[in-house]
Design a protein around this motif. Structure first.
Motif, PDB file in Angstrom:
ATOM      1  N   GLN A 112       0.774  -1.321   0.024  1.00 56.01           N
ATOM      2  CA  GLN A 112      -0.062  -0.007   0.223  1.00 56.01           C
ATOM      3  C   GLN A 112       0.722   1.350  -0.165  1.00 56.01           C
ATOM      4  O   GLN A 112       0.219   2.422  -0.075  1.00 56.01           O
ATOM      5  CB  GLN A 112      -1.068  -0.072   1.250  1.00 56.01           C
ATOM      6  CG  GLN A 112      -1.864  -1.036   1.395  1.00 56.01           C
ATOM      7  CD  GLN A 112      -2.795  -1.121   2.383  1.00 56.01           C
ATOM      8  OE1 GLN A 112      -3.641   0.062   2.627  1.00 56.01           O
ATOM      9  NE2 GLN A 112      -2.827  -2.128   3.411  1.00 56.01           N
ATOM     10  N   ALA A 113       2.150   1.090   0.183  1.00 51.38           N
ATOM     11  CA  ALA A 113       2.969   2.504   0.194  1.00 51.38           C
ATOM     12  C   ALA A 113       4.296   2.141  -0.377  1.00 51.38           C
ATOM     13  O   ALA A 113       4.599   1.088  -1.081  1.00 51.38           O
ATOM     14  CB  ALA A 113       3.303   2.746   1.779  1.00 51.38           C
ATOM     15  N   THR A 114       5.012   3.064  -0.263  1.00 50.56           N
ATOM     16  CA  THR A 114       6.475   3.057  -0.688  1.00 50.56           C
ATOM     17  C   THR A 114       7.402   3.276   0.592  1.00 50.56           C
ATOM     18  O   THR A 114       7.105   4.286   1.107  1.00 50.56           O
ATOM     19  CB  THR A 114       6.742   4.207  -1.860  1.00 50.56           C
ATOM     20  OG1 THR A 114       5.874   4.174  -3.082  1.00 50.56           O
ATOM     21  CG2 THR A 114       8.222   4.394  -2.154  1.00 50.56           C
ATOM     22  N   SER A 115       8.380   2.518   0.585  1.00 52.23           N
ATOM     23  CA  SER A 115       9.031   2.440   1.818  1.00 52.23           C
ATOM     24  C   SER A 115      10.544   3.272   1.634  1.00 52.23           C
ATOM     25  O   SER A 115      11.108   3.020   0.384  1.00 52.23           O
ATOM     26  CB  SER A 115       9.348   1.385   2.435  1.00 52.23           C
ATOM     27  OG  SER A 115       9.932   0.171   1.516  1.00 52.23           O
ATOM     28  N   ASP A 162      12.142  -0.017  -0.417  1.00 48.58           N
ATOM     29  CA  ASP A 162      12.068   0.567  -2.103  1.00 48.58           C
ATOM     30  C   ASP A 162      13.037   1.543  -2.340  1.00 48.58           C
ATOM     31  O   ASP A 162      13.842   1.602  -3.360  1.00 48.58           O
ATOM     32  CB  ASP A 162      10.768   1.085  -2.281  1.00 48.58           C
ATOM     33  CG  ASP A 162       9.343   0.039  -2.200  1.00 48.58           C
ATOM     34  OD1 ASP A 162       9.680  -0.788  -2.686  1.00 48.58           O
ATOM     35  OD2 ASP A 162       8.625   0.576  -1.691  1.00 48.58           O
ATOM     36  N   VAL A 163      13.417   2.366  -1.481  1.00 43.76           N
ATOM     37  CA  VAL A 163      14.347   3.458  -1.606  1.00 43.76           C
ATOM     38  C   VAL A 163      15.443   3.554  -0.469  1.00 43.76           C
ATOM     39  O   VAL A 163      14.942   3.289   0.670  1.00 43.76           O
ATOM     40  CB  VAL A 163      13.712   4.961  -1.920  1.00 43.76           C
ATOM     41  CG1 VAL A 163      14.632   6.003  -1.995  1.00 43.76           C
ATOM     42  CG2 VAL A 163      12.817   4.677  -3.134  1.00 43.76           C
ATOM     43  N   THR A 164      16.589   3.808  -0.698  1.00 38.02           N
ATOM     44  CA  THR A 164      17.583   4.126   0.522  1.00 38.02           C
ATOM     45  C   THR A 164      18.229   5.255   0.272  1.00 38.02           C
ATOM     46  O   THR A 164      18.703   5.691  -0.857  1.00 38.02           O
ATOM     47  CB  THR A 164      18.773   3.014   0.431  1.00 38.02           C
ATOM     48  OG1 THR A 164      17.811   1.590   0.763  1.00 38.02           O
ATOM     49  CG2 THR A 164      19.677   3.121   1.452  1.00 38.02           C
ATOM     50  N   VAL A 165      18.260   6.159   1.465  1.00 38.99           N
ATOM     51  CA  VAL A 165      19.007   7.256   1.408  1.00 38.99           C
ATOM     52  C   VAL A 165      19.940   7.414   2.565  1.00 38.99           C
ATOM     53  O   VAL A 165      19.619   6.728   3.503  1.00 38.99           O
ATOM     54  CB  VAL A 165      18.035   8.618   1.299  1.00 38.99           C
ATOM     55  CG1 VAL A 165      17.283   8.742   0.122  1.00 38.99           C
ATOM     56  CG2 VAL A 165      17.290   8.491   2.619  1.00 38.99           C
ATOM     57  N   ASP A 166      20.903   8.199   2.515  1.00 39.55           N
ATOM     58  CA  ASP A 166      22.022   8.137   3.687  1.00 39.55           C
ATOM     59  C   ASP A 166      22.063   9.365   4.390  1.00 39.55           C
ATOM     60  O   ASP A 166      21.588  10.429   3.691  1.00 39.55           O
ATOM     61  CB  ASP A 166      23.213   7.988   2.792  1.00 39.55           C
ATOM     62  CG  ASP A 166      23.740   6.486   2.341  1.00 39.55           C
ATOM     63  OD1 ASP A 166      24.261   6.422   1.417  1.00 39.55           O
ATOM     64  OD2 ASP A 166      23.434   5.751   3.285  1.00 39.55           O
ATOM     65  N   SER A 167      21.666   9.247   5.587  1.00 39.79           N
ATOM     66  CA  SER A 167      21.718  10.470   6.525  1.00 39.79           C
ATOM     67  C   SER A 167      23.242  10.709   6.895  1.00 39.79           C
ATOM     68  O   SER A 167      24.096   9.812   7.352  1.00 39.79           O
ATOM     69  CB  SER A 167      20.950  10.109   7.799  1.00 39.79           C
ATOM     70  OG  SER A 167      20.981  11.318   8.735  1.00 39.79           O
TER      71      SER A 167
END
Length: 203
Positions: A112-115, A162-167
């Motif tokens: 139901q969503a994008t993670s 679904d998506v990975t971003v770096d803090s």
């Protein structure tokens, strides 16, 4: 993820429309709440913290739920609260560190969503949580070792997002929010058969 100047071809932030809930996952201290609030403002939608919703539903704080009912009961309530939130209008939803680890919760998010996994180094996570109370899982003689173990065990599951971003240390909430929005739009572009997460309003 590397910050980059806004390109002339990028749509202005006010033209972006959230069509599918964005679920932020990751360990405590990753920035899900602070960045999530800025991302929600950027997209013109509400920000929801699943832990706050769980506390409201239970009438107890997270530490009280753990102490009184135990972690299994907390996870069951967490799954039900997240399922309810996913059935509502698209929003930016920050989840607790263990939510995405639960298979049933992860399946509902995928459907139901994008993670989005906000990934951060152990040193950065520890610097952010070491002096903050209300972390039941860190209530131990060596909390940093506990956090390191959580990072080791949970990261492979977070990587299923679904998506990975770096803090990164020193990155502003604004740059992180814009970076997430850009990364999600790239994900959408690479999955044309899937309903878009972020669209662009027609003039």
């Amino acid at each position: 993820m590397i910050d980059r100047p806004r390109r002339a071809s990028d749509p202005p932030a006010e033209a972006l429309v959230l069509c599918r809930t964005l679920v932020l996952v990751g360990l405590m201290g990753a920035g899900k709440t602070s960045v999530g609030k800025r991302l929600a403002t950027l997209l013109g939608v509400r920000f929801v913290d699943s832990d706050s919703e769980i506390e409201a539903a239970a009438g107890m704080s997270i530490p009280e739920i753990f102490a009184t009912l135990g972690e299994p009961a907390f996870r069951d309530g967490e799954r039900r609260v997240i399922a309810r939130l996913l059935s509502e209008a698209p929003c930016v939803l920050a989840t607790g560190g263990g939510a995405f680890i639960e298979p049933r919760t992860r399946e509902e998010i995928a459907a139901q969503a994008t993670s989005v996994w906000i990934r951060a180094s152990l040193d950065l996570l520890w610097d952010r949580v070491r002096d903050r109370p209300g972390r039941p899982l860190l209530d131990a003689p060596d909390p940093r070792a506990v956090l390191a173990d959580l990072d080791r065990r949970r990261s492979p599951v977070y990587a299923l997002a679904d998506v990975t971003v770096d803090s990164r240390r020193g990155a502003s909430h604004e740059s992180m929010a814009r970076g997430i929005a850009a990364a999600v739009r790239r994900f959408d572009a690479g999955h044309p058969a899937r309903p878009p997460t972020i669209g662009v309003a027609e003039e």
